[in-house]
Design a protein around this motif. Sequence first.
Motif, PDB file in Angstrom:
ATOM      1  N   VAL A  21       0.832  -1.205   0.000  1.00  0.00           N
ATOM      2  CA  VAL A  21       0.000   0.000   0.000  1.00  0.00           C
ATOM      3  C   VAL A  21       0.866   1.253   0.000  1.00  0.00           C
ATOM      4  CG1 VAL A  21      -1.609   1.380   1.379  1.00  0.00           C
ATOM      5  CG2 VAL A  21      -2.014  -1.070   1.062  1.00  0.00           C
ATOM      6  N   LEU A  22       1.851   1.307   0.890  1.00  0.00           N
ATOM      7  CA  LEU A  22       2.721   2.479   0.966  1.00  0.00           C
ATOM      8  C   LEU A  22       3.531   2.647  -0.310  1.00  0.00           C
ATOM      9  CD1 LEU A  22       3.995   2.263   4.662  1.00  0.00           C
ATOM     10  CD2 LEU A  22       2.372   3.906   3.699  1.00  0.00           C
ATOM     11  N   PHE A  23       3.966   1.515  -0.856  1.00  0.00           N
ATOM     12  CA  PHE A  23       4.744   1.557  -2.093  1.00  0.00           C
ATOM     13  C   PHE A  23       3.896   2.119  -3.235  1.00  0.00           C
ATOM     14  CE2 PHE A  23       6.197  -0.362  -6.063  1.00  0.00           C
ATOM     15  CZ  PHE A  23       7.547  -0.064  -6.044  1.00  0.00           C
ATOM     16  N   GLU A  24       2.681   1.619  -3.377  1.00  0.00           N
ATOM     17  CA  GLU A  24       1.816   2.072  -4.458  1.00  0.00           C
ATOM     18  C   GLU A  24       1.417   3.535  -4.291  1.00  0.00           C
ATOM     19  OE1 GLU A  24      -1.343  -0.740  -4.505  1.00  0.00           O
ATOM     20  OE2 GLU A  24      -0.162  -2.303  -5.523  1.00  0.00           O
ATOM     21  N   GLU A  25       1.240   3.964  -3.041  1.00  0.00           N
ATOM     22  CA  GLU A  25       0.940   5.377  -2.793  1.00  0.00           C
ATOM     23  C   GLU A  25       2.096   6.256  -3.246  1.00  0.00           C
ATOM     24  OE1 GLU A  25       0.091   5.642   1.341  1.00  0.00           O
ATOM     25  OE2 GLU A  25      -2.022   5.039   1.140  1.00  0.00           O
ATOM     26  N   ALA A  26       3.318   5.811  -2.951  1.00  0.00           N
ATOM     27  CA  ALA A  26       4.501   6.580  -3.342  1.00  0.00           C
ATOM     28  C   ALA A  26       4.633   6.662  -4.862  1.00  0.00           C
ATOM     29  CB  ALA A  26       5.759   5.957  -2.744  1.00  0.00           C
ATOM     30  N   VAL A  27       4.396   5.542  -5.530  1.00  0.00           N
ATOM     31  CA  VAL A  27       4.507   5.516  -6.989  1.00  0.00           C
ATOM     32  C   VAL A  27       3.467   6.425  -7.628  1.00  0.00           C
ATOM     33  CG1 VAL A  27       4.298   4.070  -9.049  1.00  0.00           C
ATOM     34  CG2 VAL A  27       5.544   3.217  -7.052  1.00  0.00           C
ATOM     35  N   LYS A  28       2.241   6.381  -7.113  1.00  0.00           N
ATOM     36  CA  LYS A  28       1.191   7.260  -7.644  1.00  0.00           C
ATOM     37  C   LYS A  28       1.558   8.728  -7.443  1.00  0.00           C
ATOM     38  CE  LYS A  28      -3.773   8.272  -7.491  1.00  0.00           C
ATOM     39  NZ  LYS A  28      -3.550   9.737  -7.488  1.00  0.00           N
ATOM     40  N   ALA A  29       2.113   9.040  -6.276  1.00  0.00           N
ATOM     41  CA  ALA A  29       2.509  10.423  -6.004  1.00  0.00           C
ATOM     42  C   ALA A  29       3.621  10.866  -6.955  1.00  0.00           C
ATOM     43  CB  ALA A  29       2.973  10.560  -4.555  1.00  0.00           C
ATOM     44  N   ILE A  30       4.541   9.961  -7.257  1.00  0.00           N
ATOM     45  CA  ILE A  30       5.616  10.290  -8.201  1.00  0.00           C
ATOM     46  C   ILE A  30       5.029  10.625  -9.564  1.00  0.00           C
ATOM     47  CG2 ILE A  30       7.548   9.320  -9.518  1.00  0.00           C
ATOM     48  CD1 ILE A  30       8.329   7.773  -7.003  1.00  0.00           C
ATOM     49  N   LYS A  31       4.097   9.815 -10.023  1.00  0.00           N
ATOM     50  CA  LYS A  31       3.485  10.053 -11.334  1.00  0.00           C
ATOM     51  C   LYS A  31       2.692  11.357 -11.341  1.00  0.00           C
ATOM     52  CE  LYS A  31       3.299   5.144 -12.536  1.00  0.00           C
ATOM     53  NZ  LYS A  31       2.442   3.965 -12.835  1.00  0.00           N
ATOM     54  N   ASP A  32       1.919  11.604 -10.284  1.00  0.00           N
ATOM     55  CA  ASP A  32       1.132  12.844 -10.208  1.00  0.00           C
ATOM     56  C   ASP A  32       2.037  14.063 -10.166  1.00  0.00           C
ATOM     57  OD1 ASP A  32      -1.170  11.332 -10.192  1.00  0.00           O
ATOM     58  OD2 ASP A  32      -1.489  11.476  -8.026  1.00  0.00           O
ATOM     59  N   ASN A  33       3.083  14.012  -9.358  1.00  0.00           N
ATOM     60  CA  ASN A  33       3.975  15.163  -9.224  1.00  0.00           C
ATOM     61  C   ASN A  33       4.800  15.396 -10.482  1.00  0.00           C
ATOM     62  OD1 ASN A  33       3.068  15.667  -6.641  1.00  0.00           O
ATOM     63  ND2 ASN A  33       4.669  14.472  -5.648  1.00  0.00           N
ATOM     64  N   THR A  34       5.103  14.329 -11.205  1.00  0.00           N
ATOM     65  CA  THR A  34       5.800  14.490 -12.477  1.00  0.00           C
ATOM     66  C   THR A  34       4.915  15.221 -13.478  1.00  0.00           C
ATOM     67  OG1 THR A  34       7.064  12.452 -12.113  1.00  0.00           O
ATOM     68  CG2 THR A  34       6.984  13.292 -14.352  1.00  0.00           C
ATOM     69  N   ASN A  35       3.628  14.874 -13.485  1.00  0.00           N
ATOM     70  CA  ASN A  35       2.691  15.577 -14.363  1.00  0.00           C
ATOM     71  C   ASN A  35       2.591  17.056 -13.992  1.00  0.00           C
ATOM     72  OD1 ASN A  35       2.196  13.144 -15.602  1.00  0.00           O
ATOM     73  ND2 ASN A  35       0.201  12.819 -14.652  1.00  0.00           N
ATOM     74  N   GLU A  36       2.545  17.338 -12.697  1.00  0.00           N
ATOM     75  CA  GLU A  36       2.485  18.737 -12.252  1.00  0.00           C
ATOM     76  C   GLU A  36       3.739  19.494 -12.651  1.00  0.00           C
ATOM     77  OE1 GLU A  36       0.009  20.521 -10.877  1.00  0.00           O
ATOM     78  OE2 GLU A  36      -1.196  18.745 -11.329  1.00  0.00           O
ATOM     79  N   LEU A  37       4.877  18.824 -12.536  1.00  0.00           N
ATOM     80  CA  LEU A  37       6.131  19.448 -12.955  1.00  0.00           C
ATOM     81  C   LEU A  37       6.072  19.809 -14.434  1.00  0.00           C
ATOM     82  CD1 LEU A  37       9.141  20.222 -12.622  1.00  0.00           C
ATOM     83  CD2 LEU A  37       9.685  17.821 -13.115  1.00  0.00           C
ATOM     84  N   ALA A  38       5.562  18.907 -15.242  1.00  0.00           N
ATOM     85  CA  ALA A  38       5.470  19.162 -16.678  1.00  0.00           C
ATOM     86  C   ALA A  38       4.608  20.391 -16.966  1.00  0.00           C
ATOM     87  CB  ALA A  38       4.903  17.937 -17.392  1.00  0.00           C
ATOM     88  N   LYS A  39       3.496  20.503 -16.270  1.00  0.00           N
ATOM     89  CA  LYS A  39       2.612  21.652 -16.493  1.00  0.00           C
ATOM     90  C   LYS A  39       3.296  22.955 -16.110  1.00  0.00           C
ATOM     91  CE  LYS A  39      -1.104  20.064 -14.316  1.00  0.00           C
ATOM     92  NZ  LYS A  39      -2.512  19.988 -13.827  1.00  0.00           N
TER      93      LYS A  39
END
Length: 347
Positions: free
Chosen positions: A272-290
Amino acid sequence: MRLSFPTSYSSRVPSLRFLPAIKPARQRCRWVRMESTTRRQRRKDKDNDKNKIVVIMGVTGTGKSRLSIEIATRFPAEVINSDKMQVYRGLDITTNKIPMHERLGVPHHLLGVVDPSDGELSSSEYRLLGASAISAISARHRLPLVVGGSNSFIHALVSDRFDPGSDGLDGLNSVSAELRYDCCFLWVDVSLPVLYKYLARRVDDMLHVGMFEELAVFYEQEGKRKSHTARRVGIRKAIGLPEFVNYFRVFRPGDGMTSTLTQLEGEVERRVLFEEAVKAIKDNTNELAKRQLEKIQRLRSGGWDLQRLDATEAFRAVLASDSVKSSEIWESEVLGPSVKIVSRFLA
């Protein structure tokens, strides 16, 4: 497995409105026209005295590193990194540094050279280091290629008037079109919806080639120094580190457990913690791109002559696992036009 396609991303930008050209007054005197012509010639002569540089821009995951190598193998050129996280040593997978074997012998500058323990490299410091690299490369009669997604670093490096006390790309200050180098700007762009899918896949690929293990080693070393929770500066801002804080607080590296992906299987809390971290990485990468795209738009609207190269269809082909088609599109839509632009620029 690391994709052979570029690892940065950007988005399709709506057409920007340009200010209409100022029409000369009909009653303008002849001496005024002569003065205007002379002034333009002086500016042109001044520009001819500037070092020529090529700047490859784009948001994270759009293939800037790939394009830089392709250009550097066609022109006598050297690469100057302008990515804020890649200037630091360590976390090569997490910060997505181009591996040595993919550089094809092209010299790289300001890539993995700053000790993370030295704190954060400021834009003013980068301006000095980048200028020194440009001077040295130009003195060798080679072409400096400034490559990276940190547009504030690029702005600091090439702007003729740089104010270290303000962020020129924060939307509050106007962007100056006065540059201290003769610049050719190549902007690799990919529509955001396509790019987001590619970036999600890229995160998964980075994890499978060792990003998780790399982060575990970093946190273990930081834990010994008792510094990883103190200040997030420099490389500690890299996407991947903050997102895994909760995971490593519960499952601390070095506590008699080997940090490998296989050990996560069957352990619910870990998973659960691992998947939460991975999702946050993907979301924050998208925000960085914007955010990066917004800065590119500010530069363009501020008068920077950005040559846009649309790589969207090439990335669609990558997502469809059609490597042949992606390479063909990349060559026709990105590489080919880039070579022509640089050739004209150097002529």
